[in-house]
Motif scaffolding. Structure first.
Motif, PDB file in Angstrom:
ATOM      1  N   PRO A 110      17.252   0.831 -14.625  1.00  0.00           N
ATOM      2  CA  PRO A 110      16.014   0.761 -13.832  1.00  0.00           C
ATOM      3  C   PRO A 110      15.751  -0.636 -13.283  1.00  0.00           C
ATOM      4  N   SER A 111      14.754  -0.704 -12.428  1.00  0.00           N
ATOM      5  CA  SER A 111      14.304  -1.980 -11.889  1.00  0.00           C
ATOM      6  C   SER A 111      13.447  -2.709 -12.912  1.00  0.00           C
ATOM      7  N   THR A 112      13.182  -3.970 -12.633  1.00  0.00           N
ATOM      8  CA  THR A 112      12.317  -4.766 -13.497  1.00  0.00           C
ATOM      9  C   THR A 112      10.845  -4.480 -13.181  1.00  0.00           C
ATOM     10  N   ILE A 113       9.979  -4.889 -14.082  1.00  0.00           N
ATOM     11  CA  ILE A 113       8.541  -4.794 -13.833  1.00  0.00           C
ATOM     12  C   ILE A 113       7.953  -6.192 -13.659  1.00  0.00           C
ATOM     13  N   GLN A 114       8.102  -7.028 -14.688  1.00  0.00           N
ATOM     14  CA  GLN A 114       7.441  -8.329 -14.683  1.00  0.00           C
ATOM     15  C   GLN A 114       7.914  -9.230 -13.553  1.00  0.00           C
ATOM     16  N   SER A 115       9.233  -9.380 -13.392  1.00  0.00           N
ATOM     17  CA  SER A 115       9.708 -10.295 -12.354  1.00  0.00           C
ATOM     18  C   SER A 115       9.455  -9.738 -10.956  1.00  0.00           C
ATOM     19  N   SER A 116       9.488  -8.410 -10.791  1.00  0.00           N
ATOM     20  CA  SER A 116       9.160  -7.817  -9.488  1.00  0.00           C
ATOM     21  C   SER A 116       7.716  -8.142  -9.108  1.00  0.00           C
ATOM     22  N   ILE A 117       6.824  -8.038 -10.083  1.00  0.00           N
ATOM     23  CA  ILE A 117       5.414  -8.346  -9.835  1.00  0.00           C
ATOM     24  C   ILE A 117       5.243  -9.826  -9.510  1.00  0.00           C
ATOM     25  N   LEU A 122       4.093 -14.030  -5.577  1.00  0.00           N
ATOM     26  CA  LEU A 122       4.423 -15.331  -4.997  1.00  0.00           C
ATOM     27  C   LEU A 122       4.658 -15.216  -3.488  1.00  0.00           C
ATOM     28  N   ALA A 123       5.278 -14.132  -3.069  1.00  0.00           N
ATOM     29  CA  ALA A 123       5.593 -13.932  -1.655  1.00  0.00           C
ATOM     30  C   ALA A 123       4.439 -13.305  -0.878  1.00  0.00           C
ATOM     31  N   ARG A 124       3.295 -13.105  -1.547  1.00  0.00           N
ATOM     32  CA  ARG A 124       2.105 -12.528  -0.922  1.00  0.00           C
ATOM     33  C   ARG A 124       2.367 -11.118  -0.409  1.00  0.00           C
ATOM     34  N   GLY A 125       2.972 -10.326  -1.298  1.00  0.00           N
ATOM     35  CA  GLY A 125       3.222  -8.934  -0.978  1.00  0.00           C
ATOM     36  C   GLY A 125       2.215  -8.024  -1.650  1.00  0.00           C
ATOM     37  N   ASN A 126       2.528  -6.730  -1.667  1.00  0.00           N
ATOM     38  CA  ASN A 126       1.645  -5.713  -2.239  1.00  0.00           C
ATOM     39  C   ASN A 126       1.883  -5.643  -3.751  1.00  0.00           C
ATOM     40  N   VAL A 127       1.094  -6.391  -4.514  1.00  0.00           N
ATOM     41  CA  VAL A 127       1.294  -6.475  -5.962  1.00  0.00           C
ATOM     42  C   VAL A 127       1.023  -5.147  -6.666  1.00  0.00           C
ATOM     43  N   PRO A 128      -0.095  -4.429  -6.375  1.00  0.00           N
ATOM     44  CA  PRO A 128      -0.289  -3.121  -7.031  1.00  0.00           C
ATOM     45  C   PRO A 128       0.874  -2.165  -6.814  1.00  0.00           C
ATOM     46  N   ALA A 129       1.453  -2.194  -5.617  1.00  0.00           N
ATOM     47  CA  ALA A 129       2.605  -1.328  -5.344  1.00  0.00           C
ATOM     48  C   ALA A 129       3.799  -1.735  -6.189  1.00  0.00           C
ATOM     49  N   ALA A 130       3.998  -3.046  -6.363  1.00  0.00           N
ATOM     50  CA  ALA A 130       5.109  -3.529  -7.193  1.00  0.00           C
ATOM     51  C   ALA A 130       4.926  -3.111  -8.648  1.00  0.00           C
ATOM     52  N   ILE A 131       3.677  -3.148  -9.130  1.00  0.00           N
ATOM     53  CA  ILE A 131       3.399  -2.725 -10.505  1.00  0.00           C
ATOM     54  C   ILE A 131       3.771  -1.262 -10.695  1.00  0.00           C
ATOM     55  N   CYS A 132       3.289  -0.412  -9.791  1.00  0.00           N
ATOM     56  CA  CYS A 132       3.572   1.022  -9.901  1.00  0.00           C
ATOM     57  C   CYS A 132       5.054   1.322  -9.691  1.00  0.00           C
ATOM     58  N   ALA A 133       5.689   0.635  -8.738  1.00  0.00           N
ATOM     59  CA  ALA A 133       7.110   0.882  -8.456  1.00  0.00           C
ATOM     60  C   ALA A 133       7.961   0.539  -9.674  1.00  0.00           C
ATOM     61  N   GLY A 134       7.675  -0.599 -10.304  1.00  0.00           N
ATOM     62  CA  GLY A 134       8.424  -0.976 -11.500  1.00  0.00           C
ATOM     63  C   GLY A 134       8.196  -0.008 -12.645  1.00  0.00           C
ATOM     64  N   SER A 135       6.955   0.444 -12.797  1.00  0.00           N
ATOM     65  CA  SER A 135       6.634   1.395 -13.867  1.00  0.00           C
ATOM     66  C   SER A 135       7.333   2.733 -13.645  1.00  0.00           C
ATOM     67  N   PHE A 136       7.294   3.228 -12.402  1.00  0.00           N
ATOM     68  CA  PHE A 136       7.976   4.489 -12.096  1.00  0.00           C
ATOM     69  C   PHE A 136       9.482   4.367 -12.341  1.00  0.00           C
ATOM     70  N   SER A 137      10.049   3.226 -11.942  1.00  0.00           N
ATOM     71  CA  SER A 137      11.490   3.031 -12.123  1.00  0.00           C
ATOM     72  C   SER A 137      11.864   3.067 -13.599  1.00  0.00           C
ATOM     73  N   SER A 138      11.079   2.393 -14.437  1.00  0.00           N
ATOM     74  CA  SER A 138      11.345   2.399 -15.887  1.00  0.00           C
ATOM     75  C   SER A 138      11.211   3.798 -16.456  1.00  0.00           C
ATOM     76  N   LEU A 139      10.190   4.509 -15.989  1.00  0.00           N
ATOM     77  CA  LEU A 139       9.946   5.866 -16.486  1.00  0.00           C
ATOM     78  C   LEU A 139      11.085   6.802 -16.115  1.00  0.00           C
TER      79      LEU A 139
END
Length: 334
Positions: A110-117, A122-139
């Motif tokens: 799976p993808s990472t969660i913490q470093s993706s967030i 840092l890059a001023r992206g969509n942080v909530p989306a990164a949180i959910c995307a990492g969580s879904f990937s782990s799941l």
């Protein structure tokens, strides 16, 4: 002008120290049996904690941005494995069979969660989306990674389809137990997050020590030469560059806004060391040491490269943000 400092993850240094310890003082005999049993228990504890920490309500709420999550999952569990299979052309003249198995395995985790967030923020992206995307990937990874390993690896590198039963007992059942008990233990986990973080890291270090000790006792490290390691570095650099480029370009072609493209790039181009190491210990057993080496190398490489990209994305966002403010100010005057 500030110097660009590349991150050398302290945890990676701890992992390297653990590998060195296993090389100098590998567990043998009765000690090895005890360490192996402790490692099995540690893996089960890890996935229990993963399950107890994952908020089901938050995960369901994140489904509203389903196109982004499907894109990240496709990058993680479809595009990555396809590139891993393409690397078969490098076997055996560039990558040894065992290193290729590890290389292919890293494309399945799976993808990472913490470093993706962190990088998305840092890059001023969509942080909530990164949180959910990492969580879904782990799941999804708890199920998809073993299934993909069974389909693509077969019996190579010591992997056996019978390992799927171990996955259910050591990974899936503890995870489900954590989800079930979350309403009672969730508050405790939040209050003691820092201390439990050390439990997570310590458990993974124990898994690494067990895997590399068994590898040393079996003598499999004699198969790894410096040219092979350099070839592995080159192959992983190409893999990372390809995924970073494909996720950014593909997200743009699919019509995602800049903030979403940032989240897709960072969540879709990385692999989780925290999830991959325990899975490898269950799937590969005594061959896990060579199977996890490519993942450990890729982990540090992705941190260093993504740190540079995140800073550049942040610098690119500055003029855009100022232009938006100017436009809003100008429209307000009218």
């Amino acid at each position: 002008m500030k110097r660009l400092r590349l991150p050398l993850d302290p945890y990676v240094l701890s992992l390297l120290g653990t590998v060195l310890l296993a090389a100098l003082l590998p567990a043998r005999g009765g000690v090895a049996s005890g360490v192996s049993g402790a490692s099995t228990a540690a893996v089960a504890l890890l996935f229990f904690l993963y399950g107890a920490r994952l908020s089901t309500a938050e995960a369901l709420d994140g489904l509203r941005h389903w196109r982004l999550h499907v894109t990240v999952l496709a990058a993680t569990f479809l595009v990555f494995p396809l590139l891993g299979l393409a690397a078969y052309a490098l076997r055996p003249w560039l990558l040894s069979p065992d290193l290729f198995t590890g290389f292919l395995f890293l494309t399945l985790v799976p993808s990472t969660i913490q470093s993706s967030i962190a990088f998305t923020s840092l890059a001023r992206g969509n942080v909530p989306a990164a949180i959910c995307a990492g969580s879904f990937s782990s799941l999804f990874g708890i199920v998809l990674t073993p299934l993909l390993a069974a389909a693509l690896l077969g019996d190579s590198g010591g992997f056996s389809a019978g390992s799927l039963g171990k996955i259910v007992v050591q990974l899936l059942l503890p995870f489900l137990a954590g989800q079930f008990l979350r309403r009672w233990v969730g508050g405790f986990l939040v209050r003691h997050r820092k201390a439990l973080g050390y439990v997570d890291r310590g458990s993974i270090l124990l898994v690494v020590y067990t895997a590399f000790s068994e590898g040393m006792v079996r003598g499999i490290w004699h198969q790894v030469t410096v040219p092979r390691l350099l070839a592995l570095l080159l192959a992983e650099a190409v893999l990372l560059a390809a995924m970073l480029g494909l996720t950014w370009w593909g997200a743009g072609r699919l019509g995602f806004a800049r903030a979403d493209r940032v989240a897709i790039q960072f969540a879709g181009s990385k692999k989780s060391l925290a999830s991959g190491l325990p899975m490898a210990s269950v799937l590969f057993g005594g061959h896990a040491s060579l199977a996890v080496l490519p993942l450990m190398v890729f982990h540090q490489m992705q941190l260093m490269v993504c740190a540079v990209i995140a800073r550049r994305r942040a610098a690119e966002a500055e003029p855009e943000a100022m232009a938006e403010v100017a436009a809003l100010t100008g429209s307000g005057r009218g």
